[in-house]
Design an enzyme around this catalytic site. Structure first.
Site, PDB file in Angstrom:
ATOM      1  CE1 TYR A   1      28.452  19.746 -71.633  1.00  0.00           C
ATOM      2  CE2 TYR A   1      29.567  20.958 -70.031  1.00  0.00           C
ATOM      3  CZ  TYR A   1      29.315  20.455 -71.215  1.00  0.00           C
ATOM      4  OH  TYR A   1      30.093  21.108 -72.360  1.00  0.00           O
TER       5      TYR A   1
ATOM      6  NE  ARG B   1      26.472  38.579 -70.042  1.00  0.00           N
ATOM      7  CZ  ARG B   1      26.294  37.138 -69.561  1.00  0.00           C
ATOM      8  NH1 ARG B   1      27.623  36.772 -69.456  1.00  0.00           N
ATOM      9  NH2 ARG B   1      25.372  36.929 -68.915  1.00  0.00           N
ATOM     10  NE  ARG B   2      24.824  39.679 -66.738  1.00  0.00           N
ATOM     11  CZ  ARG B   2      25.337  38.627 -65.640  1.00  0.00           C
ATOM     12  NH1 ARG B   2      26.672  38.917 -65.213  1.00  0.00           N
ATOM     13  NH2 ARG B   2      24.933  37.531 -65.399  1.00  0.00           N
TER      14      ARG B   2
ATOM     15  CG  HIS C   1      27.985  30.365 -76.120  1.00  0.00           C
ATOM     16  ND1 HIS C   1      28.546  29.229 -76.926  1.00  0.00           N
ATOM     17  CD2 HIS C   1      27.931  30.061 -74.949  1.00  0.00           C
ATOM     18  CE1 HIS C   1      28.426  28.291 -76.177  1.00  0.00           C
ATOM     19  NE2 HIS C   1      28.227  28.654 -74.811  1.00  0.00           N
ATOM     20  CG  PHE C   2      23.935  32.156 -72.597  1.00  0.00           C
ATOM     21  CD1 PHE C   2      22.681  32.749 -72.574  1.00  0.00           C
ATOM     22  CD2 PHE C   2      25.008  32.743 -71.908  1.00  0.00           C
ATOM     23  CE1 PHE C   2      22.370  33.757 -72.231  1.00  0.00           C
ATOM     24  CE2 PHE C   2      24.863  33.854 -71.408  1.00  0.00           C
ATOM     25  CZ  PHE C   2      23.523  34.408 -71.314  1.00  0.00           C
ATOM     26  CG  HIS C   3      19.663  33.550 -76.079  1.00  0.00           C
ATOM     27  ND1 HIS C   3      20.467  34.508 -75.276  1.00  0.00           N
ATOM     28  CD2 HIS C   3      18.600  33.623 -75.410  1.00  0.00           C
ATOM     29  CE1 HIS C   3      19.599  35.288 -74.435  1.00  0.00           C
ATOM     30  NE2 HIS C   3      18.678  34.683 -74.500  1.00  0.00           N
TER      31      HIS C   3
ATOM     32  CG  HIS D   1      31.251  24.411 -67.557  1.00  0.00           C
ATOM     33  ND1 HIS D   1      31.092  25.250 -68.669  1.00  0.00           N
ATOM     34  CD2 HIS D   1      31.245  23.358 -67.760  1.00  0.00           C
ATOM     35  CE1 HIS D   1      31.007  24.600 -69.734  1.00  0.00           C
ATOM     36  NE2 HIS D   1      31.190  23.261 -69.156  1.00  0.00           N
TER      37      HIS D   1
HETATM   38  C1  HEM Z   1      11.426  34.742 -76.217  1.00  0.00           C
HETATM   39  C2  HEM Z   1      12.771  34.351 -76.145  1.00  0.00           C
HETATM   40  C3  HEM Z   1      14.059  35.143 -75.575  1.00  0.00           C
HETATM   41  C4  HEM Z   1      14.443  36.658 -75.845  1.00  0.00           C
HETATM   42  C5  HEM Z   1      13.739  37.601 -76.753  1.00  0.00           C
HETATM   43  C6  HEM Z   1      15.565  36.642 -75.232  1.00  0.00           C
HETATM   44  C7  HEM Z   1      16.395  37.791 -75.017  1.00  0.00           C
HETATM   45  C8  HEM Z   1      17.429  38.137 -74.247  1.00  0.00           C
HETATM   46  C9  HEM Z   1      18.077  39.196 -74.303  1.00  0.00           C
HETATM   47  C10 HEM Z   1      18.325  40.539 -75.287  1.00  0.00           C
HETATM   48  C11 HEM Z   1      19.295  39.026 -73.553  1.00  0.00           C
HETATM   49  C12 HEM Z   1      20.356  39.843 -73.059  1.00  0.00           C
HETATM   50  C13 HEM Z   1      20.344  40.826 -72.131  1.00  0.00           C
HETATM   51  C14 HEM Z   1      21.560  41.794 -71.906  1.00  0.00           C
HETATM   52  O1  HEM Z   1      22.804  41.142 -71.654  1.00  0.00           O
HETATM   53  O2  HEM Z   1      21.428  43.018 -71.696  1.00  0.00           O
HETATM   54  C15 HEM Z   1      19.108  37.919 -72.785  1.00  0.00           C
HETATM   55  C16 HEM Z   1      19.937  37.345 -71.694  1.00  0.00           C
HETATM   56  C17 HEM Z   1      19.467  35.816 -71.235  1.00  0.00           C
HETATM   57  N1  HEM Z   1      18.847  35.095 -71.653  1.00  0.00           N
HETATM   58 FE1  HEM Z   1      17.455  35.230 -73.336  1.00  0.00          FE
HETATM   59  N2  HEM Z   1      15.822  35.418 -74.436  1.00  0.00           N
HETATM   60  C18 HEM Z   1      14.990  34.484 -74.776  1.00  0.00           C
HETATM   61  C19 HEM Z   1      15.079  33.161 -74.353  1.00  0.00           C
HETATM   62  C20 HEM Z   1      15.819  32.704 -73.513  1.00  0.00           C
HETATM   63  C21 HEM Z   1      15.761  31.240 -73.092  1.00  0.00           C
HETATM   64  C22 HEM Z   1      14.840  29.971 -73.596  1.00  0.00           C
HETATM   65  C23 HEM Z   1      16.907  31.051 -72.160  1.00  0.00           C
HETATM   66  C24 HEM Z   1      17.149  29.839 -71.656  1.00  0.00           C
HETATM   67  C25 HEM Z   1      16.580  28.829 -71.185  1.00  0.00           C
HETATM   68  C26 HEM Z   1      17.250  32.204 -71.946  1.00  0.00           C
HETATM   69  C27 HEM Z   1      18.407  32.494 -71.142  1.00  0.00           C
HETATM   70  C28 HEM Z   1      18.991  34.138 -70.927  1.00  0.00           C
HETATM   71  C29 HEM Z   1      20.091  34.234 -70.205  1.00  0.00           C
HETATM   72  C30 HEM Z   1      20.632  33.132 -69.051  1.00  0.00           C
HETATM   73  C31 HEM Z   1      20.613  35.448 -70.042  1.00  0.00           C
HETATM   74  C32 HEM Z   1      21.458  36.347 -69.541  1.00  0.00           C
HETATM   75  C33 HEM Z   1      20.975  37.044 -68.213  1.00  0.00           C
HETATM   76  C34 HEM Z   1      22.156  37.589 -67.657  1.00  0.00           C
HETATM   77  O3  HEM Z   1      23.038  38.382 -68.325  1.00  0.00           O
HETATM   78  O4  HEM Z   1      22.122  37.821 -66.421  1.00  0.00           O
HETATM   79  N3  HEM Z   1      16.763  33.539 -72.922  1.00  0.00           N
HETATM   80  N4  HEM Z   1      17.850  37.056 -73.236  1.00  0.00           N
HETATM   81 CU    CU Z   2      31.295  27.041 -69.022  1.00  0.00          CU
END
Ligand code: HEM
Ligand code: CU
Length: 590
Positions: free
Chosen positions: A253, A463-464, A400-402, A249
């Site tokens: 921050y 998710r995932r 949420h976190f995007h 968490h």
């Molecule tokens: C081009 C821009 C981006 C696209 C198209 C994108 C797309 C996605 C998608 C579709 C997922 C979900 C996958 C799933 O749960 O099956 C995901 C997960 C995630 N994204 Fe992005 N994202 C983008 C940018 C970012 C940025 C800028 C960050 C953070 C700085 C970020 C952090 C994350 C994280 C931490 C996860 C979770 C990974 C996990 O579940 O282990 N993403 N993203």
């Molecule tokens: Cu938290």
């Protein structure tokens, strides 16, 4: 690297800012060079992470599945998460903080060698972790790390992944030591002065980071590395999860406080005005130091083995954490209004039109703040102990976190680069028209993708997962309550593509900037005016960093002491947990 060093070859050409002053790169060539290196690694990670992101978005929505096979999905997802939230963030923050401390103390690093050491430690760590992850895609590398960025047991990665992650964290500790050394040497010459605001923000963030990373450091060094090397046979998954979320968490921050630093110190100036209250900014940062860590259990509401009472305490603390963010919203918007009125704006709301919306450094940071507010609302849902069960592990959570790390941090970082990179390279910003629309592109893409992810999550889409067609028989519910699932999927894919285009636009602007000649007027001014209400209006005790750090540690012990003792009772390495539900009495020593 995009910003390789040329300070020595082009030294004779003077670089000035719009105020006619020598630009940052002229005054601090050494610091500028290492800031550039940090940004280069950060942007490379952003590029790779973005590519993986759009592949995921297209694959799991069934729009285009020809790039990867589903069996590689976890590898790609691990790469996306690690590159984005561990590499991009940490390197960008290291560079931003180096700029913030140097410019606000008006002095260079205390130790050049230490600067090089932390940078290379973090880079070697990144390369090791990346090698392990890429190993999942090719047989050439005999390693893999499909453990996602939340790398707790029972998923197991190759040891070099954990060693790499540990090095990134150790490197960030050393970077923090560097900022503190700069501060101490400043302090010895300015005994009774208030800590300059940007330095104060950096030091408080780093204190929070030192406390927070203890959890993950113990997890990696004592459990995951020995376990992956085969030195110990078993680990307790619940314990490693708890140690991870102890860090997991507050790490958010660690991403957000640098964005706040930008919103408090640079955004008011870009709006044409000044920060409203210096003292309030300090209070906000101290509240984050105190409250960030004792809330980690809100990621473990569904975990058995954690006492319900402690989950409740974590929820209450989390709700208190909304306070500093609301304070920020009000102060930053008030500062922007002050700026707009300085520029001739009037009326209740029409001043909004007088803000510099075509300046991408401003518009990107402001739009990032706006989407962060939306992220705050969905975060409140996550934090509620009972309503969390509705959204837990669904696509709502990435939705949420995007908005938070994926926009509040990432868009602020990109847009402030339009202001900062000219200062650390001595080159004018390139492709200005593309830069001017880039934040809007990101904004539209993210509104589409994140909104659709939230709705998909409410409909129960997990998710995932690589597969688009789960729970198909429940489609009727989806159709009536949330719009059709296929519509939602299309919006996720379209949003993802727009985001990727926005990312390419950003990289093109950075590349073109680097190709511009060095020297002359760089077109931005690095000067930051003082706050309307300065530090003299707030109590001096706010600057007593050790006092606040000590209170933060006490709060962490209160929140984690007993539950961790409970987890340790059946042995540190044995899987399993106390029976469920866990009540407080068996753990209560008195
Ligand atoms: C081009 C821009 C981006 C696209 C198209 C994108 C797309 C996605 C998608 C579709 C997922 C979900 C996958 C799933 O749960 O099956 C995901 C997960 C995630 N994204 Fe992005 N994202 C983008 C940018 C970012 C940025 C800028 C960050 C953070 C700085 C970020 C952090 C994350 C994280 C931490 C996860 C979770 C990974 C996990 O579940 O282990 N993403 N993203
Ligand atoms: Cu938290």
């Amino acid at each position: 690297m995009a910003f390789a060093d040329e300070t020595t070859t082009a030294r004779e050409e003077t670089v000035t800012d719009t105020a006619g002053e020598a630009a940052f790169v002229e005054r601090y060539p050494f610091e500028s060079r290492w800031i550039r290196y940090c940004f280069a690694v950060a942007f490379a990670a952003l590029a790779g992470g973005g590519l993986f992101g759009v592949i995921q978005a297209l694959h799991r929505t069934n729009v285009y599945r020809g790039i990867i096979s589903s069996s590689d999905y976890y590898t790609i997802l691990t790469g996306h998460g690690v590159l984005m939230v561990l590499v991009f963030t940490t390197f960008f923050i290291a560079g931003l903080f180096l700029w913030a401390v140097t410019s606000s103390l008006d002095r260079g690093v205390a130790s050049e060698r230490l600067t090089k050491v932390w940078f290379w430690t973090m880079l070697v760590g990144t390369l090791l972790a990346a090698t392990a992850i890429i190993g999942g895609l090719t047989d050439v590398i005999p390693a893999s790390a499909d453990v996602l960025f939340t790398f707790y047991a029972p998923l197991q990665a190759h040891p070099i992944f954990y060693i790499g992650a540990a090095l990134i964290i150790v490197g960030s500790w050393l970077a923090g030591a560097n900022y503190f050394k700069m501060f101490f040497s400043w302090r010895s010459e300015h005994r009774d002065e208030r800590i300059p605001l940007r330095t104060f923000m950096v030091l408080v963030t780093m204190l929070m980071w030192y406390i927070a990373t203890m959890g993950v450091a113990v997890e990696v060094v004592f459990f995951l590395i020995p376990w992956s090397l085969g030195i110990i046979e078993t680990v307790d998954p619940l314990l490693t999860r708890t140690l991870f979320w102890f860090f997991g968490h507050p790490v958010v921050y660690f991403w957000l406080m640098p964005a706040y630093l930008v919103w408090y110190s640079i955004l008011p100036k870009l709006s044409g005005g000044r920060l409203f209250s210096d003292g309030l900014a300090r209070i906000v940062f101290l509240l984050f130091l105190l409250l960030s860590t004792p809330v980690g259990f809100h990621h473990q509401y569904v975990d058995p083995g954690i006492p319900e009472g402690f989950k409740f305490v974590a929820m209450t603390n989390t709700m208190f954490l909304l306070l500093p963010s609301l304070l920020t919203a009000f102060t930053v918007v008030a500062s922007m209004e002050h700026g707009a009125r300085q520029r001739g704006g009037g009326g209740y709301f029409s001043w909004l039109g007088d803000l510099p919306w075509s300046n991408p450094a401003f518009s990107g940071s402001a739009l990032a703040g706006l989407l962060f507010a939306a992220g705050g609302f969905s975060g409140m849902i996550n934090a509620g102990m009972n309503i969390n069960y509705l959204v837990h592990n669904t696509l709502w959570v990435p939705g949420h976190f995007h908005l938070t790390v994926g926009t509040a941090f990432a868009l602020t970082a990109m847009s402030i680069s339009y202001w900062l990179v000219p200062q650390v390279t001595g080159r004018r910003l390139g492709l200005r028209n593309i830069a001017a629309v880039q934040p809007y592109m990101w904004f539209i893409g993210m509104v589409l993708m994140s909104n659709a992810m939230h709705r998909a999550g409410l409909a129960g889409v997990p998710r995932r997962t690589a597969e688009p067609y789960q729970y198909q028989s429940a489609d009727i519910v989806y159709e009536s309550a949330f719009g059709s699932l296929s519509g939602i999927r299309l919006q996720i894919a379209l949003g993802g593509v727009l985001l990727f285009v926005a990312l390419l636009m950003f990289l093109a602007v950075m590349w073109d900037t680097y190709m511009n000649p060095r020297g002359g007027n760089i077109g931005v001014s690095g000067e930051i005016p003082p706050a309307l209400s300065g530090p003299e209006h707030s109590p001096k005790v706010l600057d007593n960093l050790w006092l606040w750090a000590a209170i933060a540690v006490v709060l962490v012990i209160l929140a984690y002491g007993l539950p961790l003792a409970g987890l340790a009772q059946d042995g540190l390495l044995s899987p399993g947990s106390p029976g469920f539900p866990v009540l407080l009495e068996p753990l209560w020593p008195f």
